[in-house]
Write a protein that holds these residues in place. Structure first.
Motif, mmCIF file in Angstrom:
data_model
loop_
_atom_site.group_PDB
_atom_site.id
_atom_site.type_symbol
_atom_site.label_atom_id
_atom_site.label_comp_id
_atom_site.label_asym_id
_atom_site.label_seq_id
_atom_site.Cartn_x
_atom_site.Cartn_y
_atom_site.Cartn_z
ATOM 1 N N TYR A 13 0.867 -1.170 0.000
ATOM 2 C CA TYR A 13 0.000 0.000 0.000
ATOM 3 C C TYR A 13 0.903 1.219 0.000
ATOM 4 N N SER A 17 -2.202 5.877 0.475
ATOM 5 C CA SER A 17 -3.367 5.003 0.333
ATOM 6 C C SER A 17 -4.532 5.493 1.186
ATOM 7 N N LYS A 78 -2.265 -7.637 -11.328
ATOM 8 C CA LYS A 78 -2.769 -6.295 -11.612
ATOM 9 C C LYS A 78 -4.225 -6.178 -11.172
ATOM 10 N N GLY A 79 -5.033 -7.154 -11.516
ATOM 11 C CA GLY A 79 -6.442 -7.130 -11.126
ATOM 12 C C GLY A 79 -6.617 -7.158 -9.617
ATOM 13 N N CYS A 81 -4.423 -6.226 -7.279
ATOM 14 C CA CYS A 81 -3.939 -4.974 -6.690
ATOM 15 C C CYS A 81 -4.887 -3.813 -6.959
ATOM 16 N N GLU A 82 -5.459 -3.737 -8.144
ATOM 17 C CA GLU A 82 -6.427 -2.682 -8.434
ATOM 18 C C GLU A 82 -7.649 -2.806 -7.536
ATOM 19 N N GLN A 83 -8.104 -4.027 -7.334
ATOM 20 C CA GLN A 83 -9.269 -4.264 -6.488
ATOM 21 C C GLN A 83 -8.998 -3.882 -5.031
ATOM 22 N N GLY A 85 -6.510 -1.765 -3.966
ATOM 23 C CA GLY A 85 -5.868 -0.461 -3.805
ATOM 24 C C GLY A 85 -4.386 -0.571 -3.508
ATOM 25 N N THR A 87 -0.208 -1.666 -4.804
ATOM 26 C CA THR A 87 0.754 -1.536 -5.897
ATOM 27 C C THR A 87 1.587 -2.815 -5.923
#
Length: 92
Positions: A13, A17, A78-79, A81-83, A85, A87
């Motif tokens: 995070y 964040s 990626k999915g 981490c995006e969900q 919040g 990196t």
């Protein structure tokens, strides 16, 4: 024979964040099983090892051993981490 590859990532995070601390703690606590479940859809024998990072409680080192191609791993991380919040940064 399927060839397995080892991958290492740092999931964290960022300092700015907006995810509440309690939620970050829950995500970090369940990081291994969560990623294991996501990888299992494509590689039931994949392994996930999560270690503490010297950078603090909002950082973890994740090591994956899988037969999945790099592009699929990148898509999964990626999915996730995006969900959440978060990196992700590749280590090796």
């Amino acid at each position: 024979m399927d060839i397995k590859t080892n991958f290492s990532f740092e999931l964290y995070y960022a300092a700015q964040s907006t995810t509440p601390a309690a939620q970050r703690g829950k995500v970090m606590h369940a990081l291994g099983p969560s990623l294991q479940a996501l990888l299992a859809a494509g590689d039931s024998r994949a392994t996930v090892t999560v270690s503490d990072s010297h950078k603090g409680s909002d950082n973890r080192i994740v090591e994956l051993v899988t037969t999945l191609p790099e592009a699929r791993i990148a898509e999964i991380l990626k999915g996730f981490c995006e969900q959440q919040g978060m990196t992700v940064s590749a280590i090796e």
